[in-house]
Motif scaffolding. Structure first.
Motif, PDB file in Angstrom:
ATOM      1  N   LEU A  38       0.887  -1.011   0.064  1.00  0.00           N
ATOM      2  CA  LEU A  38       0.048   0.031   0.003  1.00  0.00           C
ATOM      3  C   LEU A  38       0.814   1.179  -0.102  1.00  0.00           C
ATOM      4  O   LEU A  38       0.376   2.137  -0.520  1.00  0.00           O
ATOM      5  CB  LEU A  38      -0.653  -0.157   1.166  1.00  0.00           C
ATOM      6  N   GLY A  39       1.882   1.103   0.595  1.00  0.00           N
ATOM      7  CA  GLY A  39       2.831   2.320   0.471  1.00  0.00           C
ATOM      8  C   GLY A  39       3.309   2.820  -0.470  1.00  0.00           C
ATOM      9  O   GLY A  39       3.918   1.763  -1.273  1.00  0.00           O
ATOM     10  N   LEU A  40       3.470   3.874  -1.040  1.00  0.00           N
ATOM     11  CA  LEU A  40       4.256   4.247  -2.321  1.00  0.00           C
ATOM     12  C   LEU A  40       5.686   4.599  -1.754  1.00  0.00           C
ATOM     13  O   LEU A  40       5.995   5.060  -0.795  1.00  0.00           O
ATOM     14  CB  LEU A  40       3.432   5.341  -2.818  1.00  0.00           C
ATOM     15  N   ALA A  41       6.609   4.231  -2.572  1.00  0.00           N
ATOM     16  CA  ALA A  41       7.957   4.240  -2.488  1.00  0.00           C
ATOM     17  C   ALA A  41       8.610   5.215  -3.729  1.00  0.00           C
ATOM     18  O   ALA A  41       7.959   5.569  -4.429  1.00  0.00           O
ATOM     19  CB  ALA A  41       8.670   2.935  -2.370  1.00  0.00           C
ATOM     20  N   GLY A  42       9.980   4.984  -3.510  1.00  0.00           N
ATOM     21  CA  GLY A  42      10.369   5.853  -4.937  1.00  0.00           C
ATOM     22  C   GLY A  42      10.187   4.680  -5.802  1.00  0.00           C
ATOM     23  O   GLY A  42      10.033   3.462  -5.718  1.00  0.00           O
ATOM     24  N   ASN A  43      10.740   5.107  -7.202  1.00  0.00           N
ATOM     25  CA  ASN A  43      10.838   4.137  -8.207  1.00  0.00           C
ATOM     26  C   ASN A  43      11.924   3.265  -8.173  1.00  0.00           C
ATOM     27  O   ASN A  43      11.678   2.089  -9.072  1.00  0.00           O
ATOM     28  CB  ASN A  43      10.851   5.091  -9.704  1.00  0.00           C
ATOM     29  N   GLU A  44      12.761   3.274  -7.412  1.00  0.00           N
ATOM     30  CA  GLU A  44      13.865   2.116  -7.276  1.00  0.00           C
ATOM     31  C   GLU A  44      13.715   1.539  -5.801  1.00  0.00           C
ATOM     32  O   GLU A  44      14.251   2.394  -4.975  1.00  0.00           O
ATOM     33  CB  GLU A  44      15.149   2.860  -7.791  1.00  0.00           C
ATOM     34  N   VAL A  45      13.607   0.399  -5.776  1.00  0.00           N
ATOM     35  CA  VAL A  45      13.221  -0.165  -4.458  1.00  0.00           C
ATOM     36  C   VAL A  45      14.163  -1.482  -4.588  1.00  0.00           C
ATOM     37  O   VAL A  45      13.785  -2.032  -5.314  1.00  0.00           O
ATOM     38  CB  VAL A  45      12.089  -0.352  -3.617  1.00  0.00           C
ATOM     39  N   ALA A  46      15.433  -1.571  -3.867  1.00  0.00           N
ATOM     40  CA  ALA A  46      16.097  -2.744  -3.966  1.00  0.00           C
ATOM     41  C   ALA A  46      15.412  -3.964  -2.886  1.00  0.00           C
ATOM     42  O   ALA A  46      15.561  -3.850  -1.725  1.00  0.00           O
ATOM     43  CB  ALA A  46      17.466  -2.303  -3.262  1.00  0.00           C
ATOM     44  N   LEU A  47      14.881  -4.831  -3.702  1.00  0.00           N
ATOM     45  CA  LEU A  47      14.382  -5.927  -3.045  1.00  0.00           C
ATOM     46  C   LEU A  47      15.123  -7.371  -3.110  1.00  0.00           C
ATOM     47  O   LEU A  47      16.005  -7.533  -4.210  1.00  0.00           O
ATOM     48  CB  LEU A  47      12.903  -6.347  -3.532  1.00  0.00           C
ATOM     49  N   PRO A  48      14.898  -7.915  -2.252  1.00  0.00           N
ATOM     50  CA  PRO A  48      15.731  -9.480  -2.164  1.00  0.00           C
ATOM     51  C   PRO A  48      14.836 -10.413  -3.010  1.00  0.00           C
ATOM     52  O   PRO A  48      14.015 -11.191  -2.267  1.00  0.00           O
ATOM     53  CB  PRO A  48      15.750  -9.718  -0.530  1.00  0.00           C
ATOM     54  N   LEU A  49      14.820 -10.144  -4.164  1.00  0.00           N
ATOM     55  CA  LEU A  49      14.103 -11.189  -4.958  1.00  0.00           C
ATOM     56  C   LEU A  49      14.270 -12.657  -4.666  1.00  0.00           C
ATOM     57  O   LEU A  49      13.293 -13.388  -4.958  1.00  0.00           O
ATOM     58  CB  LEU A  49      14.387 -10.864  -6.539  1.00  0.00           C
ATOM     59  N   ASN A  50      15.450 -12.959  -4.392  1.00  0.00           N
ATOM     60  CA  ASN A  50      15.577 -14.385  -4.250  1.00  0.00           C
ATOM     61  C   ASN A  50      15.022 -14.949  -3.100  1.00  0.00           C
ATOM     62  O   ASN A  50      14.479 -16.039  -3.081  1.00  0.00           O
ATOM     63  CB  ASN A  50      17.062 -14.731  -4.112  1.00  0.00           C
ATOM     64  N   LEU A  51      14.783 -14.261  -2.076  1.00  0.00           N
ATOM     65  CA  LEU A  51      13.759 -14.417  -0.745  1.00  0.00           C
ATOM     66  C   LEU A  51      12.405 -14.579  -1.407  1.00  0.00           C
ATOM     67  O   LEU A  51      11.600 -15.545  -0.834  1.00  0.00           O
ATOM     68  CB  LEU A  51      13.869 -13.431   0.210  1.00  0.00           C
ATOM     69  N   VAL A  52      11.828 -13.659  -2.456  1.00  0.00           N
ATOM     70  CA  VAL A  52      10.734 -13.789  -2.748  1.00  0.00           C
ATOM     71  C   VAL A  52      10.295 -15.136  -3.583  1.00  0.00           C
ATOM     72  O   VAL A  52       9.388 -15.821  -3.349  1.00  0.00           O
ATOM     73  CB  VAL A  52      10.421 -12.608  -3.592  1.00  0.00           C
ATOM     74  N   VAL A  53      11.419 -15.494  -4.212  1.00  0.00           N
ATOM     75  CA  VAL A  53      11.382 -16.888  -5.052  1.00  0.00           C
ATOM     76  C   VAL A  53      11.411 -17.967  -4.032  1.00  0.00           C
ATOM     77  O   VAL A  53      10.434 -18.833  -3.961  1.00  0.00           O
ATOM     78  CB  VAL A  53      12.625 -16.657  -5.828  1.00  0.00           C
ATOM     79  N   ALA A  54      12.282 -17.942  -2.933  1.00  0.00           N
ATOM     80  CA  ALA A  54      12.423 -19.053  -2.309  1.00  0.00           C
ATOM     81  C   ALA A  54      11.419 -19.267  -1.390  1.00  0.00           C
ATOM     82  O   ALA A  54      11.153 -20.507  -0.979  1.00  0.00           O
ATOM     83  CB  ALA A  54      13.857 -19.181  -1.645  1.00  0.00           C
ATOM     84  N   LYS A  55      10.885 -18.474  -0.831  1.00  0.00           N
ATOM     85  CA  LYS A  55       9.542 -18.298   0.087  1.00  0.00           C
ATOM     86  C   LYS A  55       8.469 -18.439  -1.029  1.00  0.00           C
ATOM     87  O   LYS A  55       7.221 -18.773  -0.111  1.00  0.00           O
ATOM     88  CB  LYS A  55       9.645 -17.245   1.006  1.00  0.00           C
ATOM     89  N   GLU A  56       8.268 -18.405  -2.078  1.00  0.00           N
ATOM     90  CA  GLU A  56       7.169 -18.295  -2.894  1.00  0.00           C
ATOM     91  C   GLU A  56       6.042 -17.223  -2.358  1.00  0.00           C
ATOM     92  O   GLU A  56       4.942 -17.317  -2.290  1.00  0.00           O
ATOM     93  CB  GLU A  56       6.319 -19.515  -2.974  1.00  0.00           C
ATOM     94  N   LEU A  57       6.749 -16.010  -1.998  1.00  0.00           N
ATOM     95  CA  LEU A  57       6.064 -14.893  -1.534  1.00  0.00           C
ATOM     96  C   LEU A  57       4.893 -14.505  -2.621  1.00  0.00           C
ATOM     97  O   LEU A  57       5.543 -14.668  -3.884  1.00  0.00           O
ATOM     98  CB  LEU A  57       6.680 -13.641  -0.794  1.00  0.00           C
ATOM     99  N   ALA A  58       3.923 -13.738  -2.273  1.00  0.00           N
ATOM    100  CA  ALA A  58       3.127 -13.130  -3.371  1.00  0.00           C
ATOM    101  C   ALA A  58       3.052 -11.670  -3.098  1.00  0.00           C
ATOM    102  O   ALA A  58       2.506 -11.180  -1.880  1.00  0.00           O
ATOM    103  CB  ALA A  58       1.862 -13.571  -3.164  1.00  0.00           C
ATOM    104  N   LEU A  59       3.611 -10.774  -3.735  1.00  0.00           N
ATOM    105  CA  LEU A  59       3.788  -9.137  -3.853  1.00  0.00           C
ATOM    106  C   LEU A  59       2.774  -8.609  -4.583  1.00  0.00           C
ATOM    107  O   LEU A  59       2.860  -8.586  -5.687  1.00  0.00           O
ATOM    108  CB  LEU A  59       5.053  -8.736  -3.901  1.00  0.00           C
ATOM    109  N   LEU A  60       1.708  -8.021  -3.768  1.00  0.00           N
ATOM    110  CA  LEU A  60       0.433  -7.607  -4.383  1.00  0.00           C
ATOM    111  C   LEU A  60       0.485  -6.034  -4.339  1.00  0.00           C
ATOM    112  O   LEU A  60       0.223  -5.686  -3.131  1.00  0.00           O
ATOM    113  CB  LEU A  60      -0.953  -8.241  -3.878  1.00  0.00           C
ATOM    114  N   GLY A  61       0.374  -5.322  -5.572  1.00  0.00           N
ATOM    115  CA  GLY A  61       0.252  -3.959  -5.396  1.00  0.00           C
ATOM    116  C   GLY A  61      -1.347  -3.681  -5.097  1.00  0.00           C
ATOM    117  O   GLY A  61      -2.228  -4.429  -5.544  1.00  0.00           O
ATOM    118  N   SER A  62      -1.547  -2.666  -4.513  1.00  0.00           N
ATOM    119  CA  SER A  62      -2.932  -2.020  -3.935  1.00  0.00           C
ATOM    120  C   SER A  62      -2.903  -0.875  -4.278  1.00  0.00           C
ATOM    121  O   SER A  62      -2.525   0.061  -3.504  1.00  0.00           O
ATOM    122  CB  SER A  62      -3.380  -2.482  -2.640  1.00  0.00           C
TER     123      SER A  62
END
Lengths: 345, 345, 345, 345
Positions: free
Chosen positions: D266-290
């Motif tokens: 829900l929070g708006l951030a800058g256009n460049e947010v460094a995310l740990p994408l491998n963690l998203v993959v390994a945990k199979e997270l779901a990142l949903l924009g709202s």
């Protein structure tokens, strides 16, 4: 312009009707092939179904394809000579259901050849059809008009497959191998079902299902135990496309579903169907109704037009409009006819 | 140790039974309150239901709470004196359904007081119950044992609510205001339903539903038109928690659902329920069976133990074990009793 | 028995290792083909990835197929001479994630050739592999061992497709046409995607994607505007299978997704990937991680074994085990090699 | 009529503007309270955000409530004197996204006080606002205008909760305890989350979150280990409502999520947010924009108007319009102000 009209209570006539006026954004289509559907048969035989009755003369038909013969201004993307399938679904695009993305539940739907609204919505079994350009899906010339006319029943099936969700690693049962069931076989194959079994009480429709890609057919009249075997353990199938509308078929199929199995109910039945509700509870089945379609029509036209689906096994008989009565009689005999078409001049 | 036992065909006895041996990881619970459920009533009156029959003496009961009186080694987290609700659901944790995350469909489930498997699974209506520590959910002292014994039926309802998905901005209808229906009202409120309407054919259960937070009650015996009014347009409710198992209740409720409405079927009915299948198709309803529960029990204990849900309106009568017959007779009269409990010494 | 072993820090050896003992329920497989995967390359080049490091000698490899050469008692369904693909995923079947139906998140997973656990889990690049019968999926003789060894990466992709849900009427973008991306193209076609576009920065992998059924390839190094054009309006694609793990590829692909578009992230990237989070918010994208697989392996074996998917375009080079170093070097050059296999005796 | 206007590049003025003409179906509302939102602050401080820039004078504001002072014909259901919250979301109801049921992605959205379209859409910080009757949600008199003005940010949160699905038996983390985060706490409680933990870097906002029903607050500036502890095993939380838009907050929160955890961004951030994408993959997270909301506004008004949610802890300061600059300065200090309102005459 010759049209196939049902007069109340259920008098069948091929008669001349005036051509509609073409407005901006519309085209005139010379209808070439019209497929006879179960609801057409109900109007033909009984003048309606359930509480729906023909109360004024109504042109039948909603499965048609033809050739564009005139184009009004603003009918972008279409040219005279185009071969098109015509989408009979015309939602209002303004009611609450349209705005929820559920146009098939439109409160002011104007679906071709339907006696549900008053005045009735006139159908498409006529030599010339004036329709919106947006209803037309063009296809290349090597696909027959009969095949193109299958876009409508295929859309019904695509909508049902969408209700079921992904077929990946799913075992699928199809009950009833009529046109909808046979198309469900073809669609389940196209969308990657792992295994497909189809049942019917007659061998002829099952032979067509085999040509459309089913893994196995079961004639439940001849070999009922073959289906019952799938009920072993807690059942086998993940998804049932119920295309028969037959109470016994439904009741015999449910035990073959595994826990959390999904039934997509496409077949229309009587208003009173005795179901084993305790089985639905104990297995936590999900029984999902599926009704008509809308945006799926464009996909159906692409699948047929690009020959990604070869539906030619479904085509059995075509009659000229002069022999419309014979066409309807033939359409009522499942052993000789799968899908019967009427050819207009 | 006194136990409530049903002998075939359906002879009801309060008799002494030997205490089970406590193994490592187990505890002994002095059962304090046992709630009488519909399936107990079926064993009491008919010796079973459907094809399930009591074929050997079986202790009844699966809704119990009590106090820990002995703790074996390895029963971590529990102490003598703890007040606990006991989860009657004991899946095998090794079959295909357990490994799919569907323990309620376990192929080797050992649910308390069930004549479905052979040998039968003995129930929990007894003075002392030996069970796994993991089955026990502890609660603080200000919650009565009768309330704790509601964890089981509340779990059934929580499982049904999970089947329904989010209740955000959803209008909810509950048919049948017995213990399951009344708990569905409380749960629907807790999980944020926008509007809740509950129906029954008797005023007494509806009065309890009002205390549990429903927005409106409809006595469909006295005021059937009040429900019918919700069928206007294409219907009103998004979700139906069907808790009556009554054919007429189901049939009268379906027209009140809007297109794509969801029915969670919690009520058990006869094996033949005549449903308006064409309505399910035309509205694209989803009829979802809901069966038992498992992990929801821990949540139920938290909701009751922390008094997030006040379920005291459900508690109507408690009988000592010596008057078990009177308790079962009372449980059969919906007008005087919502949930009847048996108190053990 | 010759095995391909990595010694800390990242010394690569082909060396003799003793044969494991076969226990009841197990079989011995003569490994015939082993596919080199990206993680094998990381061990080969760097001795690990992220915080994972090889800390003891470890046999590499998890994409293997071979022939059964010995069968212990209890290894039902398998016979000497069977050609099998071996599932490297060995969840514990007892932890909370296994019991939730999420075996790929098993807390005690023993996936072949992984330095994540300690002690490391030895891999399958060896002449003889002792494994559980349940890990083996048999296939008929006309499918090569190299093709069978593709069951593992195909399973990864099938799991990702399952994450995406139904592909019916979906436009699909695949970024990165390496082995995973190319398999995603084949799978998206098999499960009925309406349109498939694949991107890469090199023409050779894209040529293979074309043979696997993509509708269009875009060399984003040569023609970046071709992808950018899909960002017009609010974007075009419903689903992105991100198979490159490349920051720029991800960033350039997101604008091409339509509102509510779904990204299935299959590619592994660095731990810091700069993403346009505001775009994820404004378009309400769903970014879904996809990790390994489990039950999909059986489906992969069926799709390959029954030739429902022809994956032969993926097979580029096979080296004998003696030339393992050359095989790993070749596998590192995307322009000459898609999927490189090692042949064991 | 005094209005709060931003002139390019970002000059802030309280100035007179002419009253709009009221058309049939519309009402005139005397705005009583206007809440200052983060986007208002961006216009105030920077004249925009990202590529969005104020290029012509624009009235700010989209969180308003007031009193109906005039009613045109056809504005059914509203009367002079009604107290109303005004929905700033005005989708076109005709574009493809509106017709898919995604009005928040309307291609011609006219959201109050937005410089995204050209010409800009004028906002609602003005003494008199002419709007469609359908934008107004009436509420009884005992709810303050400041509370009613919270309907807008509450709608944003309700939309995010809808994205998350059911909260039944879910452990919820909220990062950032500003107005959106604090409302997420209140909403998560209302929709039955099992456990709620909220983090921030300042104690004052956390104190308000406690009053809104969170189970625990963590000041991650003071006690970072408290959050890190939730990362043990494979993580703890099922759902993260990310309301900070802060890169570090996101990165520190992801490890605390369990496999298949869901992030609602829900929070708006800058256009460049460094995310740990491998963690998203390994945990199979779901990142949903709202993003924004639409139909949720009616629900928000019901929850606030019927006092099902008591949001008064959010209200900190109200300034008269003459002191608008002071109001905006106060709104920029998270330690003294949660939600600042401007009172119009």
């Amino acid at each position: 312009m010759r049209s196939i009209v049902i007069h109340p209570p259920h008098e069948f006539r091929v008669e001349d009707r005036p051509l509609d006026t073409m407005r901006p954004g519309q085209v005139t289509v010379a209808v070439k092939a019209g497929g006879i559907c179960g609801s057409d048969m109900h109007y033909y035989r009984h003048g309606g179904f359930g509480t729906v009755r023909v109360r004024e003369p109504m042109v039948l038909g909603h499965e048609v394809a033809g050739e564009v013969v005139a184009v009004a201004e603003g009918a972008s993307g279409l040219n005279v000579g185009d071969r098109v399938a015509v989408n009979p679904s015309r939602p209002c695009r303004a009611c609450r259901y349209c705005l929820e993305g559920l146009p098939n539940h439109c409160e002011a739907m104007r679906f071709y050849g339907s006696a549900m609204p008053w005045p009735h919505v006139q159908g498409a079994f006529r030599e010339r059809l004036v329709c919106d350009a947006g209803q037309c899906e063009a296809a290349p010339g090597d696909v027959s008009f009969e095949e193109l006319a299958l876009c409508e029943p295929l859309s019904v099936v695509l909508h049902g497959v969408k209700r079921a969700g992904s077929l990946l690693q799913k075992r699928v049962l199809v009950t009833g191998s009529g046109p909808i069931g046979a198309l469900a076989v073809a669609a389940a194959r196209h969308f990657g079902a792992e295994e497909i079994v189809v049942t019917d009480v007659a061998p002829e429709p099952l032979a067509i299902a085999r040509r459309l890609g089913t893994d196995r057919t079961i004639d439940v009249a001849a070999q009922p135990d073959d289906l019952a075997a799938y009920a072993a353990g807690k059942g086998s199938f993940d998804i049932l496309f119920e295309c028969s509308g037959n109470e016994r078929a439904i009741r015999d199929a449910l035990p073959a579903l595994r826990p959390r199995g999904v039934v997509v109910q496409l077949g229309l039945a009587g208003n009173e169907v005795a179901l084993p509700l305790n089985l639905v509870v104990a297995k936590e089945l999900a029984l999902l109704g599926s009704f008509r379609f809308h945006e799926e029509f464009a996909l159906a036209a692409k699948l047929i037009g690009q020959r990604r689906l070869d539906l030619s096994p479904l085509l059995t008989l075509t009659y000229p409009v002069e022999e419309a009565v014979a066409a309807f009689e033939a359409a009522g005999d499942r052993r000789t006819a799968m899908k019967v078409h009427i050819a207009f001049a």
